[in-house]
Design a protein around this motif. Structure first.
Motif, mmCIF file in Angstrom:
data_model
loop_
_atom_site.group_PDB
_atom_site.id
_atom_site.type_symbol
_atom_site.label_atom_id
_atom_site.label_comp_id
_atom_site.label_asym_id
_atom_site.label_seq_id
_atom_site.Cartn_x
_atom_site.Cartn_y
_atom_site.Cartn_z
ATOM 1 N N PRO A 70 0.286 17.531 2.594
ATOM 2 C CA PRO A 70 1.697 17.306 2.273
ATOM 3 C C PRO A 70 2.599 17.512 3.492
ATOM 4 O O PRO A 70 2.323 18.366 4.342
ATOM 5 N N ALA A 71 3.640 16.708 3.543
ATOM 6 C CA ALA A 71 4.537 16.748 4.698
ATOM 7 C C ALA A 71 5.365 18.022 4.714
ATOM 8 O O ALA A 71 5.831 18.499 3.671
ATOM 9 N N LYS A 72 5.535 18.586 5.897
ATOM 10 C CA LYS A 72 6.412 19.732 6.084
ATOM 11 C C LYS A 72 7.833 19.240 6.377
ATOM 12 O O LYS A 72 8.012 18.099 6.826
ATOM 13 N N ASN A 75 9.653 15.341 8.648
ATOM 14 C CA ASN A 75 10.688 14.356 8.328
ATOM 15 C C ASN A 75 10.098 13.057 7.759
ATOM 16 O O ASN A 75 10.354 11.953 8.269
ATOM 17 N N LEU A 76 9.320 13.201 6.698
ATOM 18 C CA LEU A 76 8.718 12.036 6.057
ATOM 19 C C LEU A 76 9.774 11.035 5.590
ATOM 20 O O LEU A 76 9.627 9.822 5.788
ATOM 21 N N TYR A 114 0.823 -1.197 0.000
ATOM 22 C CA TYR A 114 0.000 0.000 0.000
ATOM 23 C C TYR A 114 0.869 1.264 0.000
ATOM 24 O O TYR A 114 2.102 1.202 -0.026
ATOM 25 N N ASP A 115 0.230 2.430 0.037
ATOM 26 C CA ASP A 115 0.994 3.669 0.141
ATOM 27 C C ASP A 115 1.233 3.974 1.626
ATOM 28 O O ASP A 115 0.883 3.184 2.505
ATOM 29 N N ILE A 116 1.820 5.101 1.929
ATOM 30 C CA ILE A 116 2.225 5.387 3.313
ATOM 31 C C ILE A 116 1.042 5.563 4.253
ATOM 32 O O ILE A 116 1.222 5.576 5.466
ATOM 33 N N GLY A 140 -0.364 -1.159 11.519
ATOM 34 C CA GLY A 140 -1.477 -0.319 11.947
ATOM 35 C C GLY A 140 -1.104 1.097 12.306
ATOM 36 O O GLY A 140 -1.941 1.841 12.831
ATOM 37 N N LYS A 141 0.141 1.507 12.019
ATOM 38 C CA LYS A 141 0.589 2.854 12.351
ATOM 39 C C LYS A 141 1.185 3.537 11.117
ATOM 40 O O LYS A 141 2.381 3.825 11.054
ATOM 41 N N PRO A 142 0.347 3.776 10.108
ATOM 42 C CA PRO A 142 0.838 4.428 8.891
ATOM 43 C C PRO A 142 1.054 5.916 9.108
ATOM 44 O O PRO A 142 0.787 6.458 10.183
ATOM 45 N N TRP A 143 1.522 6.573 8.070
ATOM 46 C CA TRP A 143 1.658 8.034 8.073
ATOM 47 C C TRP A 143 0.275 8.659 8.111
ATOM 48 O O TRP A 143 -0.667 8.165 7.477
ATOM 49 N N SER A 144 0.120 9.746 8.839
ATOM 50 C CA SER A 144 -1.171 10.404 8.968
ATOM 51 C C SER A 144 -1.466 11.294 7.767
ATOM 52 O O SER A 144 -0.602 12.080 7.346
ATOM 53 N N MET A 145 -2.682 11.197 7.244
ATOM 54 C CA MET A 145 -3.083 12.076 6.151
ATOM 55 C C MET A 145 -3.070 13.536 6.594
ATOM 56 O O MET A 145 -2.915 14.443 5.776
ATOM 57 N N ALA A 146 -3.209 13.771 7.908
ATOM 58 C CA ALA A 146 -3.169 15.137 8.434
ATOM 59 C C ALA A 146 -1.804 15.784 8.221
ATOM 60 O O ALA A 146 -1.680 17.009 8.254
ATOM 61 N N LYS A 147 -0.787 14.966 8.013
ATOM 62 C CA LYS A 147 0.558 15.485 7.755
ATOM 63 C C LYS A 147 0.924 15.366 6.283
ATOM 64 O O LYS A 147 2.079 15.121 5.932
#
Length: 244
Positions: A86-88, A92-93, A43-45, A77-84
């Motif tokens: 685009p990443a700033k 530190n994506l 899947y994606d992040i 179960g701990k992916p990157w949050s859509m709230a972040k």
């Protein structure tokens, strides 16, 4: 030959597979096929819990090929949050990806998933990924001792290393890219490999945005769902030709 039995992509869709234990602490979404072949999808992040679009892609890919398709939950179960997104810079994506989503980190989960699928009767394997996951899929098909016979990337993210990924490939690749996603450099390099080039697929879809098959995909948008269906059929034919 591809059976091409995939159904139309829908917004109001109930996934046909289920989440199963793949080994150790790894779970994953699995949709069973009828043939002794399987595709692992990365899947994606953003994962698949809150954004299940990729499950529908896998269901239709399984229906069209007869292969079992599995999505290992490599982020536990701990992916990157859509709230972040685009990443700033301060988010530190890239550092996050390197810590939890590098090939060195994910490869052990790929092995667990392959072992699980072998126990279910799979004898041959392909691998695909969306966005970040495409980089893992291409890397897996760059290993001399790898088990995967072909790889694919849907709206791939290759982190500016398109040429390096292409030069390392040892197995056929299919890339379906949205506007602005990598494709041409990879195609140019792979076209210089006469053993691989005739087996590969290249498709750019400039009327959809990056992420259209996965978490960012607006499945209420008819153009998006048409392109997702087209991408599934392209991958179904590709994997049928190179894995079955």
């Amino acid at each position: 030959m591809c059976e091409c039995k995939a159904l139309p992509i829908r917004f109001d869709y109930t996934p046909k597979g289920k989440v199963e234990a793949l080994g150790g602490d790894l779970e994953g979404y699995v949709v069973a096929g009828t043939k002794p072949a399987a595709i692992i999808m990365l899947y994606d992040i953003f994962g698949y819990t809150e954004y299940p679009q990729i499950k529908q892609v896998c269901d239709h890919l399984s229906a069209a090929t007869g292969f079992t398709v599995a999505i290992p939950d490599v982020f536990r179960g701990k992916p990157w949050s859509m709230a972040k997104s685009p990443a700033k810079p301060e988010d530190n994506l890239i550092g996050w990806i390197q810590s939890v989503g590098s090939y060195a980190k994910v490869s052990s989960d790929l092995k667990l998933t392959v072992d699980f699928l072998r126990a279910r009767g799979a004898e041959r394997f392909g691998i695909a990924g969306t966005c970040w996951g495409a980089s893992i899929a291409l890397t897996a098909c760059s290993q001399p001792d790898g088990v995967f016979e072909a790889c694919a990337g849907l709206h791939p993210s290759l982190f500016g290393k398109d040429k390096e990924f292409a030069e390392a490939l040892l197995r056929p690749v299919a890339l379906v890219s949205a506007r602005g996603d990598p494709l041409e450099t990879v195609q140019e390099v792979v076209n210089g490999k006469p053993d691989l080039a005739p087996k590969c697929i290249w498709k750019r879809m400039d009327d959809v945005e990056h992420g259209f098959c996965a978490a960012r995909g607006d499945y209420k948008n008819e153009v998006v769902t048409q392109r997702v269906a087209e991408a599934v059929q392209l991958l179904a034919g590709f994997f049928t030709s190179n894995v079955a």
